[in-house]
Design a protein around this motif. Structure first.
Motif, PDB file in Angstrom:
ATOM      1  N   LEU A  29     -51.800  25.151   2.185  1.00 18.34           N
ATOM      2  CA  LEU A  29     -51.790  26.154   2.635  1.00 18.34           C
ATOM      3  C   LEU A  29     -51.280  27.458   1.684  1.00 18.34           C
ATOM      4  O   LEU A  29     -50.389  27.348   1.150  1.00 18.34           O
ATOM      5  N   TYR A  30     -52.479  28.679   1.706  1.00 14.77           N
ATOM      6  CA  TYR A  30     -51.693  29.717   0.969  1.00 14.77           C
ATOM      7  C   TYR A  30     -51.293  30.814   1.636  1.00 14.77           C
ATOM      8  O   TYR A  30     -51.670  31.194   2.235  1.00 14.77           O
ATOM      9  N   LEU A  31     -49.777  31.252   1.372  1.00 10.83           N
ATOM     10  CA  LEU A  31     -49.813  32.331   2.481  1.00 10.83           C
ATOM     11  C   LEU A  31     -49.070  33.757   1.025  1.00 10.83           C
ATOM     12  O   LEU A  31     -47.784  33.494   0.229  1.00 10.83           O
ATOM     13  N   PRO A  32     -49.923  34.529   1.369  1.00  5.47           N
ATOM     14  CA  PRO A  32     -50.271  35.484  -0.026  1.00  5.47           C
ATOM     15  C   PRO A  32     -48.827  36.507   0.229  1.00  5.47           C
ATOM     16  O   PRO A  32     -47.912  35.985   1.608  1.00  5.47           O
ATOM     17  N   GLY A  33     -48.505  37.221  -0.717  1.00  2.00           N
ATOM     18  CA  GLY A  33     -47.474  38.264  -0.468  1.00  2.00           C
ATOM     19  C   GLY A  33     -48.814  39.502   0.992  1.00  2.00           C
ATOM     20  O   GLY A  33     -49.285  39.299   0.869  1.00  2.00           O
ATOM     21  N   GLY A  34     -47.457  40.610   1.357  1.00  2.00           N
ATOM     22  CA  GLY A  34     -47.999  41.557   2.048  1.00  2.00           C
ATOM     23  C   GLY A  34     -46.891  42.295   2.718  1.00  2.00           C
ATOM     24  O   GLY A  34     -45.245  42.008   2.055  1.00  2.00           O
ATOM     25  N   TYR A  35     -46.714  42.509   3.429  1.00  2.00           N
ATOM     26  CA  TYR A  35     -45.622  43.217   4.618  1.00  2.00           C
ATOM     27  C   TYR A  35     -44.630  42.424   5.617  1.00  2.00           C
ATOM     28  O   TYR A  35     -45.250  42.768   6.769  1.00  2.00           O
ATOM     29  N   PRO A  36     -44.471  40.950   5.441  1.00  6.28           N
ATOM     30  CA  PRO A  36     -43.734  40.514   6.333  1.00  6.28           C
ATOM     31  C   PRO A  36     -42.426  41.155   7.147  1.00  6.28           C
ATOM     32  O   PRO A  36     -42.673  41.067   8.454  1.00  6.28           O
ATOM     33  N   GLU A  37     -42.116  42.216   6.123  1.00 10.27           N
ATOM     34  CA  GLU A  37     -40.725  43.246   6.688  1.00 10.27           C
ATOM     35  C   GLU A  37     -41.359  44.349   7.825  1.00 10.27           C
ATOM     36  O   GLU A  37     -40.241  44.403   8.644  1.00 10.27           O
ATOM     37  N   LEU A  38     -42.777  44.633   7.423  1.00  8.45           N
ATOM     38  CA  LEU A  38     -42.901  45.492   8.637  1.00  8.45           C
ATOM     39  C   LEU A  38     -43.476  44.815  10.042  1.00  8.45           C
ATOM     40  O   LEU A  38     -43.577  45.230  10.938  1.00  8.45           O
ATOM     41  N   HIS A  39     -43.656  43.286   9.770  1.00 11.79           N
ATOM     42  CA  HIS A  39     -44.700  43.178  11.242  1.00 11.79           C
ATOM     43  C   HIS A  39     -42.974  42.040  11.451  1.00 11.79           C
ATOM     44  O   HIS A  39     -43.850  40.626  11.928  1.00 11.79           O
ATOM     45  N   ALA A  40     -42.229  41.817  10.995  1.00  7.50           N
ATOM     46  CA  ALA A  40     -41.378  40.781  11.244  1.00  7.50           C
ATOM     47  C   ALA A  40     -41.201  39.922  12.933  1.00  7.50           C
ATOM     48  O   ALA A  40     -40.576  39.446  13.202  1.00  7.50           O
ATOM     49  N   ALA A  41     -40.195  40.975  14.252  1.00 10.42           N
ATOM     50  CA  ALA A  41     -41.099  41.009  15.388  1.00 10.42           C
ATOM     51  C   ALA A  41     -41.842  40.098  15.575  1.00 10.42           C
ATOM     52  O   ALA A  41     -41.959  38.953  16.172  1.00 10.42           O
ATOM     53  N   THR A  42     -43.184  40.668  15.667  1.00  8.48           N
ATOM     54  CA  THR A  42     -44.181  40.225  15.488  1.00  8.48           C
ATOM     55  C   THR A  42     -44.579  38.510  15.633  1.00  8.48           C
ATOM     56  O   THR A  42     -44.785  37.728  15.574  1.00  8.48           O
ATOM     57  N   LEU A  43     -43.949  38.246  13.831  1.00 11.71           N
ATOM     58  CA  LEU A  43     -44.429  37.632  13.048  1.00 11.71           C
ATOM     59  C   LEU A  43     -42.809  36.240  14.101  1.00 11.71           C
ATOM     60  O   LEU A  43     -43.903  34.968  14.088  1.00 11.71           O
ATOM     61  N   ALA A  44     -41.944  36.734  14.430  1.00  8.81           N
ATOM     62  CA  ALA A  44     -41.405  35.669  14.733  1.00  8.81           C
ATOM     63  C   ALA A  44     -41.313  35.577  16.487  1.00  8.81           C
ATOM     64  O   ALA A  44     -41.086  34.566  16.976  1.00  8.81           O
ATOM     65  N   SER A  45     -42.787  36.106  17.143  1.00  6.25           N
ATOM     66  CA  SER A  45     -42.980  35.647  18.014  1.00  6.25           C
ATOM     67  C   SER A  45     -44.232  35.038  18.421  1.00  6.25           C
ATOM     68  O   SER A  45     -43.934  34.704  19.391  1.00  6.25           O
TER      69      SER A  45
END
Length: 450
Positions: free
Chosen positions: A283-299
């Motif tokens: 699996l490759y997890l590249p950079g980006g903006y997880p901080e802008l989408h943290a709530a969505t990612l957590a769900s």
């Protein structure tokens, strides 16, 4: 020897409108039925997204250090054999950095058009244009365009200061209809600008009324003398790649390298709660903006469960910057809101309002072996490759992990970003330009049998 009309779009500084006008020009030529290839100078993910939408083709990086002169030559020669016009957007100011945009333009003798914002300037505009055009005799200077002209009177004053020896390419007025929005890491991503197509079309209309709309002179781009054969070290391997608005900082050349190494790529969206594609070996997890989408990612529980299962099965995960932050215990945004992440790496990250790290980085593959003799290192211990890349982030990571090694600054040799290894996970803030070290990159995605 392939040749193609080519133009290098630069400026005296950042913020002058290079990306907007390069995108406008790409869309103008595309609308005219021309095949357009656009390149971006230096490490960048955001500008190429806009330029790719404008031109209809992937945008690759050119940089004499990170990419290398031979690889740049190969990319340009290939583009010249396929395209009707080549555009190269510079980085920062024309002479900023080592190597600079001017260095790149001079090596390949691509004529330079300088975009200068005339905001808060009048006749001094001409002095800046004169300096850019005469600072280096070896630089093929094409002309100058004035951006953000406020009125006809302003235009008259700007033009009055420009020497007759400098080609006038026209002017662009203040037009909020196509200026591109930005945030802390740069421009908004192309997918986030709802009216991007309308902005590009309007910008193309305006650029069509300037001297930039004329095809630049052809430039010859000879192929490098040496052919590079990439060993197919990942033959038969399936690699899942996260790709959406939270994980979008991906060099097209990196994906090309994985394919050249023999891997099959399958893309999925964590933001859409998609699981890792079935059968993925790594699996490759590249950079980006997880901080802008943290709530969505957590769900997104389906995605989270599939990544945790992948890690617990001992399958490799390569994570860069934002991808690494997704794997840690928690992430706190600039407003102070803390969100739980996947918990596969120990640590908490906090996004700050000020830049935490910026600059070129390189990693000596051998340094990972020397730094921790007791740590499981990637295979192919004979490789002496150096992975080039860069770092650019506003977050600070607090972790109990002991680094496997560190990248270094290419000029000073100072310590750069740490590289972490925890079980099957290899993670760092550094964004690597993978074609610089094919064998080392292959080693990140699998271990040979013991």
């Amino acid at each position: 020897m392939p040749s193609c009309p080519a133009l290098f779009i630069s400026a005296p500084a950042s913020g002058q409108g290079k990306t907007t006008l390069t995108a406008a020009l790409a869309r103008f030529h595309r609308r005219a039925g021309r095949r357009v290839r656009v390149f971006k100078t230096g490490p960048d993910f955001l500008d190429p997204m806009i330029l790719a939408r404008a031109s209809g083709a992937p945008v690759y990086s050119l940089d004499l250090w990170m990419v290398g002169e031979d690889a740049c030559r190969r990319l340009l020669a290939q583009a010249a054999s396929e395209a009707d016009v080549i555009l190269i957007e510079g980085v920062m100011g024309l002479f900023d950095g080592t190597p600079s945009s001017a260095d790149l333009a001079s090596v390949f003798q691509v004529p330079v058009a300088a975009v200068i914002s005339a905001q808060s300037l009048a006749q001094t505009f001409g002095a800046i244009a004169f300096g850019l055009s005469h600072f280096r005799p070896d630089l093929p200077f094409y002309g100058v365009l004035a951006n953000r002209i406020a009125s006809p009177r302003h235009s008259d004053m700007v033009r009055a200061g420009i020497p007759d020896s400098i080609r006038w390419l026209g002017e662009i007025g203040n037009d909020a209809g196509f200026e591109l929005p930005d945030r802390h890491l740069g421009l908004f991503q192309a997918s986030e600008i709802a009216d991007l197509e309308a902005r590009l079309e309007r910008a193309a209309d305006v650029i069509g009324q300037t001297g930039l709309s004329e095809l630049p002179p052809p430039v010859h781009f000879p192929e490098p003398e040496h052919r590079i054969d990439v060993p197919r070290l990942l033959e038969g391997m399936a690699i899942a790649v996260a790709r959406d608005d939270a994980f979008s900082f991906i060099y097209p050349a990196n994906l090309d390298l994985l394919a050249a190494l023999g891997a099959t790529l399958a893309f999925f969206s964590p933001l859409a709660d998609e699981p890792i594609p079935s059968g993925a070996d790594a699996l490759y997890l590249p950079g980006g903006y997880p901080e802008l989408h943290a709530a969505t990612l957590a769900s997104c529980e389906l995605t989270a469960a599939s990544i945790r299962a992948h890690a617990h099965a001992g399958r490799r995960i390569v994570a860069e910057c934002g991808g690494m932050l997704y794997l840690i215990d928690s992430l706190t945004n600039v407003a102070g809101q803390t969100t739980a992440m996947l918990g596969l790496l120990p640590g908490q990250a906090t996004v700050r309002s000020r830049l935490a790290a910026l600059g070129m980085q390189q990693l000596d593959a051998r340094s990972l072996r020397r730094s921790r003799a007791d740590a499981p290192a990637p295979h192919d211990s004979e490789t002496d490759e150096k992975l080039t890349g860069h770092t650019f982030h506003y977050s600070v990571l607090d972790t109990s992990l002991v680094p496997l090694g560190h990248a270094t600054h290419p000029i000073t040799g100072a310590h750069g970003e740490p590289f972490f290894r925890s079980g099957p996970i290899v993670a760092s803030y550094m964004h690597g330009y993978w074609p610089s070290a094919p064998r080392f990159v292959a080693s990140l995605f699998y271990d040979p049998p013991e």
